[in-house]
Design a protein around this motif. Structure first.
Motif, PDB file in Angstrom:
ATOM      1  N   GLU A 116     -26.707   3.353  27.821  1.00  0.00           N
ATOM      2  CA  GLU A 116     -25.896   3.230  26.606  1.00  0.00           C
ATOM      3  C   GLU A 116     -25.441   1.782  26.423  1.00  0.00           C
ATOM      4  O   GLU A 116     -25.486   1.228  25.324  1.00  0.00           O
ATOM      5  N   LYS A 129     -26.276  -0.523  23.217  1.00  0.00           N
ATOM      6  CA  LYS A 129     -25.198  -1.052  22.400  1.00  0.00           C
ATOM      7  C   LYS A 129     -25.271  -2.577  22.331  1.00  0.00           C
ATOM      8  O   LYS A 129     -25.091  -3.185  21.278  1.00  0.00           O
ATOM      9  N   LEU A 146     -28.203  -3.599  20.068  1.00  0.00           N
ATOM     10  CA  LEU A 146     -27.970  -3.384  18.640  1.00  0.00           C
ATOM     11  C   LEU A 146     -26.975  -4.398  18.086  1.00  0.00           C
ATOM     12  O   LEU A 146     -27.230  -5.092  17.102  1.00  0.00           O
ATOM     13  N   LEU A 147     -25.826  -4.477  18.764  1.00  0.00           N
ATOM     14  CA  LEU A 147     -24.791  -5.373  18.256  1.00  0.00           C
ATOM     15  C   LEU A 147     -25.198  -6.829  18.416  1.00  0.00           C
ATOM     16  O   LEU A 147     -24.866  -7.670  17.576  1.00  0.00           O
ATOM     17  N   PHE A 200     -27.412  -7.730  15.666  1.00  0.00           N
ATOM     18  CA  PHE A 200     -26.567  -7.837  14.478  1.00  0.00           C
ATOM     19  C   PHE A 200     -25.920  -9.216  14.415  1.00  0.00           C
ATOM     20  O   PHE A 200     -25.963  -9.928  13.409  1.00  0.00           O
ATOM     21  N   ALA A 201     -25.331  -9.630  15.564  1.00  0.00           N
ATOM     22  CA  ALA A 201     -24.629 -10.904  15.613  1.00  0.00           C
ATOM     23  C   ALA A 201     -25.603 -12.062  15.455  1.00  0.00           C
ATOM     24  O   ALA A 201     -25.293 -13.076  14.816  1.00  0.00           O
ATOM     25  N   PHE A 253     -26.135 -13.123  11.936  1.00  0.00           N
ATOM     26  CA  PHE A 253     -25.130 -14.030  11.382  1.00  0.00           C
ATOM     27  C   PHE A 253     -25.367 -15.457  11.843  1.00  0.00           C
ATOM     28  O   PHE A 253     -25.279 -16.413  11.077  1.00  0.00           O
ATOM     29  N   PHE A 306     -19.377 -13.775  19.172  1.00  0.00           N
ATOM     30  CA  PHE A 306     -19.885 -12.520  19.723  1.00  0.00           C
ATOM     31  C   PHE A 306     -20.243 -12.706  21.196  1.00  0.00           C
ATOM     32  O   PHE A 306     -19.895 -11.898  22.046  1.00  0.00           O
ATOM     33  N   PHE A 341     -14.983  -9.808  17.331  1.00  0.00           N
ATOM     34  CA  PHE A 341     -16.426  -9.624  17.608  1.00  0.00           C
ATOM     35  C   PHE A 341     -16.643  -9.227  19.066  1.00  0.00           C
ATOM     36  O   PHE A 341     -17.658  -9.509  19.657  1.00  0.00           O
ATOM     37  N   MET A 394     -16.080  -6.027  20.340  1.00  0.00           N
ATOM     38  CA  MET A 394     -16.028  -4.580  20.558  1.00  0.00           C
ATOM     39  C   MET A 394     -17.026  -4.079  21.602  1.00  0.00           C
ATOM     40  O   MET A 394     -16.797  -3.096  22.271  1.00  0.00           O
ATOM     41  N   TRP A 395     -18.153  -4.784  21.704  1.00  0.00           N
ATOM     42  CA  TRP A 395     -19.174  -4.355  22.663  1.00  0.00           C
ATOM     43  C   TRP A 395     -18.729  -4.557  24.110  1.00  0.00           C
ATOM     44  O   TRP A 395     -19.164  -3.868  25.020  1.00  0.00           O
ATOM     45  N   PRO A 453     -16.104  -4.141  26.396  1.00  0.00           N
ATOM     46  CA  PRO A 453     -15.694  -3.179  27.429  1.00  0.00           C
ATOM     47  C   PRO A 453     -16.784  -2.167  27.745  1.00  0.00           C
ATOM     48  O   PRO A 453     -17.022  -1.859  28.917  1.00  0.00           O
ATOM     49  N   ASP A 454     -17.459  -1.662  26.711  1.00  0.00           N
ATOM     50  CA  ASP A 454     -18.474  -0.624  26.962  1.00  0.00           C
ATOM     51  C   ASP A 454     -19.639  -1.181  27.762  1.00  0.00           C
ATOM     52  O   ASP A 454     -20.138  -0.539  28.691  1.00  0.00           O
TER      53      ASP A 454
END
Lengths: 634, 480
Positions: free
Chosen positions: B161, B165, B168-169, B172-173, B176, B224, B231, B233-234, B236-237
């Motif tokens: 996971e 994650k 993907l993120l 995404f970053a 930008f 990120f 930016f 959020m990823w 901790p997971d």
């Protein structure tokens, strides 16, 4: 010189680390490691001293310690005449005491800890005397204070020892507070903390009008560390520590740090007559005041403690009247004979199952001969009998005091008389007369082992001949010699001496003062002889007759009680109020409320962290929109 | 016609990168051709490669520095050398951690060493970039390797996971970031940082929206990687799911690489126009510190706690970036070195305590460690105190230098926020220490054995933290 001097403080530091970490494994070997570490320092100190003798001095930075913008503190050392003498005393006497401690602390349950502290102390003390700036001086200053605290309270399960350690620490804080502010004033005014930088720019302190304030604040620190009135009260209690500690820290080295500091800053002090006058007054008063308290005390170590305070007073008279070399000279001879006295006292206690009351001793001369003989050498040295070391150094101070003001000489001479008397009383009660030893203890009296007696003998040798390096010039003139010690230190104090223009006494007067010194010493000894050997005068009857004076002295002028009632109790009452009301109710209340608020926010915010990638991406997009929007509309 | 001149000195400028890449390629092929080769052998060859790269890195000081190579693509200065050193040391320490981690988890190892080498090469490219293209190249080389490494416990749901994650993120970053680069290129007409710098300083007062958006999007892209709020959020997971040595590598290496790019672009290149973004960065610094610290307060999982802590520390480093004066670079570099030691130390201890399958990652599993494993507890305590910023650890001096840089530029309030945040952070760092020394373990935790490799890592971190705390001056003058 810089290729090896850094090893001098490093060795004891390594010893402290090794013993601190592995002391419990090393056990008996801890003392060996500690002694070798100090021995190496001593040998390198000798090497440095010989180089200084050849005229090579060193003042430079070894590495950058802290750099913060314009402020830079370097690890810089200054090896000149003054510091090389101090290094020899610290590492040399320190080494002998370490050796002695191997015997004295034998069988103690945590020798590793003991020697770790001792080595840490030697490290700090060496830093104190070797540094070339105020920061290293302060580091050493606080380091020796810490080690003093740790070692006084070494027997930490004994409440009186723990209390004495705390007392020493707290009283020293009072002095250090002033000391620190003095350093700050110098730094803010001059903008540097190196000695050379300060000495070049003393004028700036003068033009800023703070030279007296700064000097007095520095001296305040010296009062704490060197146990001068009114900050002397910690030193008698410090005798709770093991005896080698008393010898090393509370006689030979740490307590002389204040004298060293004043001598080091002689140039600064020479700009303030007021500060020098204050030093002379405090020194004179302490020399006399502490000596009187030693008159009636019955604890062998405490008598020596008061004697130390008194002798430190003499050193301050020396540096206060501008006779810096004489002050440092007395510092050195005092280190020899006072360390010897303490170690001798330790050997006596060792022989008598830790008895410290001199009323329960007597007639020990025949039973512990080496201890007794060496102790007698030290006694003659401190009493001022020629040609023992103390005679020359004390006499030089008193002669200079006379040149400053005859009244200072007078009080100093009275103090010298008292000193000769109480030291003789101590010796007569301990080693001569009839035995008053507990019969049970008497059976087991034995001489101390070699490891303890050899340092005693070496120190005795130094106490006897140590003064010969500083024979007064007018005496040395008789055979065309010179005062070597004085000449050696000349370069350090040249600048200050030039400013002060010390008055010179005529030869006749100098001889007269010297004769007076000898007579005073002999008089003190004779009076003690009459009272304690001949019994021509009964001390008890005397005490009964002057009961008021006796109890005042016996209770140390009630100074401790006075401080308790006048200073400590009000502070305690106020602290309680601050604790229960201000701290518990107001401050804790505010803190707890704000902590709860932060926690609450935390619990709320974490709910955003859902675990879904789409949520995370959305947060990012919101962030992007906010950032770009900011630029679009600003 | 465009002629490109590439000489041997150009290759000398990227020698450490070449060494690392060569070892990476060799190990990748070796792993495939001889699959039965002992996994540790590969790791040790990789370590040897890192060591050689480290030596060749010092060789860089010998060539002509403070100039660009490869036709203005890479730049060699003291910053390059220091950053290379940080990346290589991080890689070495994490690889050592991984050797013992793979013992305890019994996971496949063949690809790991090449991956960490490639990621390191990417980081070093970012550190010496003189062109936006090189930054992008380095960033992607690093990121792709990291995506794979995050999913290395491939039979573990959380690890997979995390990898997904992150991918993907991250993609995404990157969008930008690339868009930002495109906008800057559109404005200035070049990707060369020196020329970009010249343009921005010439037109500092009348930059158009495109120029501003370009840099703003770059900030977002780098933000990120270094986990700036919002930016982050990823973080901790991914930190929680990835294997602990990889987490340590991401937390230290990837963050340092991100800040390397920030230094190159924001401080050194567009720094002339610093005022334009100093307000934005100021805000990001405060939000990042505060959010990171506040959420860390309630974490019970040590990896998540350290993840939020790493977010907060990104905020502290931003304080130095905002300052934007001549002490910024040395302060940030000093902090990155300290940060490397204290984080790797903390993750190393966490890796040992967590045991097989990383079962014991709750702070309560640290209870009683002071008695059962005094040396481990000592290292953890030192790391926690350093993270919280207590003297005489490096963490204290690091914060001091960052705060001082900000004070010199007049950002008093920023420093006040930093100090308040430090105060908050003490709570959750000390909680670990309290657990270790003042609480008794309720359940018997089966810890992993402390293998020599990890022991070495712990020793290096411990010495590093104290050295930097006690002799900061010597290091600072070496860094920049």
């Amino acid at each position: 010189m810089e290729d090896f001097i850094w090893l001098i403080p490093l060795m004891p530091l390594l010893g402290a680390i090794i013993n601190g970490l592995f002391g419990h494994v090393l056990k008996g070997k801890a003392g060996l490691i500690a002694s070798i570490a100090v021995l190496i320092s001593f040998l390198y100190s000798v090497k440095a001293f010989l180089m200084v003798l050849d005229g090579v001095t060193f003042d430079g930075d070894l590495f950058t310690w802290i750099a913060a913008g314009s402020f830079q503190a370097n690890f810089g050392l200054r090896i000149d005449q003054l510091s090389s003498v101090m290094m020899l005393v610290v590492s040399g006497v320190g080494f002998l005491i370490h050796v002695y401690a191997n015997g004295y602390m034998h069988g103690d349950r945590s020798v590793g800890r003991f020697f770790a502290y001792m080595n840490l102390f030697v490290f700090s003390m060496l830093m104190l005397v070797m540094g070339n700036n105020l920061l290293l001086l302060y580091l050493g200053w606080e380091g020796v204070g810490l080690c003093s605290y740790l070692l006084i309270g070494y027997f930490y399960d004994k409440p009186s020892a723990a209390k004495a350690g705390l007392k020493a620490f707290l009283v020293n804080r009072v002095g250090d507070f002033g000391f620190a502010i003095g350093i700050f004033i110098i730094f803010t005014t001059i903008g540097t903390i190196t000695y050379s930088g300060i000495f070049e720019n003393v004028e700036r302190l003068v033009s800023a009008g703070v030279v007296t304030t700064a000097s007095l604040l520095l001296f305040m620190g010296a009062c704490g560390k060197s146990a001068q009135f009114p900050l002397y009260i910690w030193l008698p209690d410090a005798m709770e520590g093991p005896t080698p500690v008393s010898a090393l820290i509370h006689a030979a080295t740490m307590v002389t740090a204040g004298v060293y500091m004043v001598a080091r800053f002689s140039f600064l002090f020479s700009y303030s007559e007021t500060a020098m006058l204050v030093i002379v007054i405090i020194g004179t008063f302490t020399a006399l005041f502490a000596a009187t308290m030693a008159l009636v005390n019955n604890d062998i170590k405490r008598v020596l403690a008061y004697s130390t305070i008194s002798q430190l007073g003499y050193m301050f008279i020396g540096v206060g009247v501008g006779a810096y070399a004489a002050g440092v000279f007395h510092l050195m001879t005092h280190a020899f004979f006072k360390a010897l006295l303490f170690l001798g006292a330790g050997a006596v206690m060792h022989s008598l199952a830790d008895e410290t009351n001199i009323q329960k001793m007597g007639a020990l001369y025949g039973k512990i001969k080496i201890t007794a003989l060496t102790f007698i050498m030290a006694w003659l040295a401190i009493s001022g009998i020629p040609p023992f070391s103390g005679f020359f150094s004390k006499d030089e101070i008193l002669a200079n005091a006379y040149a400053y003001h005859p009244l200072v000489w007078f009080f100093g001479a009275v103090g010298a008389f008292i000193t000769a008397f109480y030291m003789s009383r101590l010796v007569f009660l301990t080693f001569f007369g009839e035995s008053r030893v507990d019969p049970e203890v008497e059976k087991h009296i034995h001489e101390s082992p070699r490891v303890m007696t050899i340092p005693l003998m070496v120190l005795a040798f130094l106490a006897v001949v140590g003064g010969l390096v500083g024979i007064p010039q007018f005496v040395a003139d008789l055979w065309g010699g010179s005062n070597h010690f004085h000449h050696f230190l000349e370069p350090v104090f040249a600048a200050a001496n030039e400013r002060l223009h010390l008055a010179h006494l005529s030869h006749a007067l100098e001889y007269g003062l010297m004769l007076a010194s000898v007579l005073i010493a002999l008089g003190g000894i004779y009076l003690a002889y009459l009272m304690y050997i001949k019994k021509a005068i009964d001390p008890d009857a005397l005490a009964a007759k002057y009961k008021g004076a006796y109890t005042t002295l016996y209770n140390k002028y009630y100074v401790d009680e006075g401080i308790d009632a006048g200073l400590l109790n009000p502070i305690v009452v106020m602290s309680r109020w601050l604790w229960h009301f201000v701290d518990e109710r107001i401050i804790d209340g505010l803190v707890n409320v704000s902590a709860k608020i932060v926690m609450l926010i935390s619990l709320l915010v974490r709910r955003v962290q859902t675990g879904y990638v789409q949520h995370y991406a959305s947060v990012m997009v919101i962030g992007v929109i906010l950032v770009l929007g900011y630029y679009l509309f600003s | 016609m465009v002629t490109i001149n590439i000489g041997s000195s150009d290759f000398a400028a990227i020698l450490p990168i070449l060494v690392v890449c060569a070892f990476g390629i060799y190990l990748m092929v070796q792993g495939v051709l001889a699959p039965r080769i002992h996994k540790l052998t590969l790791a040790y060859i990789g370590l040897a490669g890192i060591m050689i790269a480290m030596v060749s890195n010092f060789y860089l000081l010998g060539i002509e520095t403070d100039r660009a190579y490869f036709e203005g693509m890479v730049f060699v200065d003291k910053l390059t050398v220091t950053l290379n050193f940080i990346f290589l040391l991080t890689a070495a320490l994490c690889l050592l951690l991984m050797t013992s981690y793979s013992e305890q988890e019994e996971i496949e190892f063949i690809e790991f060493t090449p991956l960490i080498l490639f990621a390191t090469a990417g980081m070093m490219l970012m550190g010496c970039a003189e062109s936006l293209m090189i930054i992008f190249l380095g960033l992607e080389t690093m990121s792709i390797a990291l995506y794979v490494m995050a999913g290395f416990r491939r039979f573990n749901r959380f690890s997979l996971e995390a990898a997904l994650k992150y991918l993907l993120l991250g993609a995404f970053a990157t969008g930008f970031l690339l868009y930002g680069m495109a906008l800057i290129y559109g404005t200035v007409g070049t990707t060369n940082l020196t020329q970009i710098s010249a343009y921005y300083s010439e037109n500092a007062l009348n930059l158009n929206v495109m120029a501003l958006f370009g840099v703003a999007l770059l900030v977002i892209g780098f933000g990120f990687k270094v986990a700036l709020v919002p930016f982050h959020m990823w973080t901790p997971d991914v930190y929680q799911g990835a294997p602990i040595p990889v987490t340590a590598y991401m937390a230290v290496g990837a963050k340092a690489a991100g800040f390397a790019a920030v230094l190159r672009v924001l401080v050194l290149a567009t720094g002339q126009a610093a005022f334009e973004w100093s307000q934005l960065l100021w805000l990001l610094a405060v939000i990042t510190m505060t959010v990171g610290n506040i959420i860390a307060l309630v974490q019970s999982d040590i990896k998540r706690m350290l993840a939020y802590s790493s977010i907060a520390h990104a905020g502290y480093i931003m304080i130095g970036i905002v300052a934007g004066n001549e002490t910024t670079v040395s302060a940030v570099l000093f902090y990155l070195v300290v940060y490397m030691f204290m984080n790797i130390g903390a993750f190393a201890v966490a890796g040992i305590v967590s045991g097989k399958n990383e079962q014991h990652v709750d702070i309560k599993h640290f209870a009683g460690l002071g008695k059962s494993q005094p040396m481990l507890a000592l290292v953890m305590t030192v790391c926690m105190f350093s993270l919280a910023g207590f003297p005489p650890t490096g963490g204290f001096m690091g914060k001091l230098y960052l705060f001082k840089a900000a004070m010199e530029s007049g950002y008093t309030w920023l420093v006040i926020f930093g100090a308040l945040n430090t105060l908050i952070s003490v709570y959750y760092y000390i909680r670990v220490v309290v657990a270790m020394y003042f609480q008794d373990s309720k359940e018997s935790v089966k810890m992993a054995a402390v293998l020599p490799g990890v022991g070495l890592v712990l020793l290096v971190t411990l010495l590093g933290i104290f050295y930097l705390g006690i002799f900061p001056g010597t290091t600072l003058s070496l860094l920049y």
